[in-house]
Design an enzyme around this catalytic site. Sequence first.
Site, mmCIF file in Angstrom:
data_model
loop_
_atom_site.group_PDB
_atom_site.id
_atom_site.type_symbol
_atom_site.label_atom_id
_atom_site.label_comp_id
_atom_site.label_asym_id
_atom_site.label_seq_id
_atom_site.Cartn_x
_atom_site.Cartn_y
_atom_site.Cartn_z
ATOM 1 N N TYR A 207 -23.161 -2.560 -5.758
ATOM 2 C CA TYR A 207 -22.530 -1.248 -5.543
ATOM 3 C C TYR A 207 -23.058 -0.658 -4.255
ATOM 4 C CZ TYR A 207 -19.301 0.263 -9.093
ATOM 5 O OH TYR A 207 -18.166 0.435 -9.830
ATOM 6 N N GLU B 96 -21.511 2.407 -2.551
ATOM 7 C CA GLU B 96 -20.671 3.537 -2.147
ATOM 8 C C GLU B 96 -21.285 4.244 -0.946
ATOM 9 O OE1 GLU B 96 -20.827 4.718 -6.137
ATOM 10 O OE2 GLU B 96 -18.665 4.988 -6.296
ATOM 11 N N ASP C 218 1.003 0.240 11.596
ATOM 12 C CA ASP C 218 0.677 -0.645 10.473
ATOM 13 C C ASP C 218 0.874 -2.063 10.999
ATOM 14 O OD1 ASP C 218 0.614 -2.288 8.281
ATOM 15 O OD2 ASP C 218 1.701 -0.907 6.975
ATOM 16 N N THR D 41 -3.865 -5.607 7.060
ATOM 17 C CA THR D 41 -4.476 -6.475 6.056
ATOM 18 C C THR D 41 -5.231 -7.572 6.795
ATOM 19 O OG1 THR D 41 -2.386 -7.657 5.965
ATOM 20 C CG2 THR D 41 -2.837 -6.135 4.171
ATOM 21 N N LYS E 73 -3.383 -12.163 6.378
ATOM 22 C CA LYS E 73 -2.129 -12.783 6.843
ATOM 23 C C LYS E 73 -2.483 -13.739 7.985
ATOM 24 C CE LYS E 73 0.894 -9.171 5.036
ATOM 25 N NZ LYS E 73 0.099 -7.985 4.651
ATOM 26 N N ARG F 143 -8.338 -11.582 1.218
ATOM 27 C CA ARG F 143 -7.369 -10.549 0.847
ATOM 28 C C ARG F 143 -8.039 -9.185 0.980
ATOM 29 N NH1 ARG F 143 -2.499 -10.434 -1.209
ATOM 30 N NH2 ARG F 143 -2.450 -12.632 -0.696
HETATM 31 N N1 DSN Z 1 3.674 -8.037 0.596
HETATM 32 C C1 DSN Z 1 3.491 -8.092 2.022
HETATM 33 C C2 DSN Z 1 4.500 -8.955 2.673
HETATM 34 O O1 DSN Z 1 4.836 -9.971 2.100
HETATM 35 O O2 DSN Z 1 4.949 -8.665 3.749
HETATM 36 C C3 DSN Z 1 3.460 -6.751 2.637
HETATM 37 O O3 DSN Z 1 2.630 -5.942 1.939
#
Ligand code: DSN
Length: 421
Positions: free
Chosen positions: A61, A63, A207, A233, A236, A242
């Site tokens: 933990y 925080e 984004d 994110t 990708k 993740r």
């Molecule tokens: N779920 C993602 C995508 O496939 O683009 C976006 O959050």
Amino acid sequence: MTQAPFWGPDFQALDAEDPEIAGILLSELDRLRSGLQLIASENYTSPAVLAALGSTLSNKYAEGYPGRRYYGGCAEVDKAENIGIERAKQLFGAEHANLQPHSGASANIAVYGAFVKPGEKVLAMSLPHGGHLTHGSAVNFSGKWFDVISYGVRQDTELIDYDQVRDLARQHRPKMIICGATAYPRLIDFAAFREIADEVDAKLMVDAAHFIGLVAGKAIPSPVPYADVVSFTTHKVLRGPRGGMIVCREEHAKAIDKAVFPMMQGGPLMHAVAAKAVALKEAATPAYQDYAAQVVANSKALAEGLAEEGMRPVSGGTDTHLSLLDLQPLGVTGAEAEERSDAAGITLNKNAIPYDPQKPMIGSGIRVGTACVTTQGMGPVEMKEISTLIGRAIRTESPAEAAAIRQDVSGLVSKFPAYPR
Ligand code: DSN
């Protein structure tokens, strides 16, 4: 190696204790190894990233932020987070970085929390034109709590309609403008968005979830010099664990940090934070830059190949890792194509195309991305082969033909194994 033994991922221990779950892990690995993974938002993380994810840092933990925690015993996780923050700042040329968001949606909630009050206006790309749930969808917190006005793409070019963005911004004077998308294959003009945001005194949020890996690998231009804040994110094209991340200007650092914790999240996932740091180190290498360039080259080759198979690339092609294909010329819906591809061992997703006559759960298109197959080492020759396999899969309703395609898919991927045995 500093020390042994390392209490890291131990498959045998899992198998002995919980063979049911262990079996699922093995089956999923088999699925990855035996099929083609073309979901544009997925990738294969390195064993080093997986090791950090499967580590005892999951227990801690923490925080707060490094040096300012609400729990004792944070000396080691502080080091990991500080290393990750420095790597993110360096890689993206950013003044501030926050590695704690659990996901892209969490990162976006934090950005709204930092800059906009419930009921205030936000201008963002509509989901049916390629945006994201968190950009104002009526079923999402963004659409429920904020007054989101949507812009889209032009019907003739299928490119973002910057005139519409400017007109809507002047008309509504939003507190924040969001650019970035999940199904837009082209580069975004961040300078144009900055100019519009400045004109109406709005914050600019990019984004960058889909394309941040290409930015990290210097394959496409960076939004960082233009944006107040960039959320993304890490799993990708960037090929990390993740999770989510935010980079921003120093003037927003406090507001962003407070919005991530304590406003939106509690304890950070320190194993994921450490894994993000590992991925950032990997993304700073020349090998990763070669990878990012190859992802784009493969994506262009795949779009061209699919066009030869009779599908229409939305906007005429791609500049990034993903393409959107209109299947109307083939008389097949997106949902049918997804199902038929799946039967042939090809994983991709149905997708709405701009001005789609079909409902979202059916869709007239598919979205394909090249992050996974490029990690496997495939190039343009294989993209041509994949296009042919997808074309065959989409055209057939015959289980025998699907099985034959599955064999050919298996033959192709066996030459480029994901997670070699
Ligand atoms: N779920 C993602 C995508 O496939 O683009 C976006 O959050």
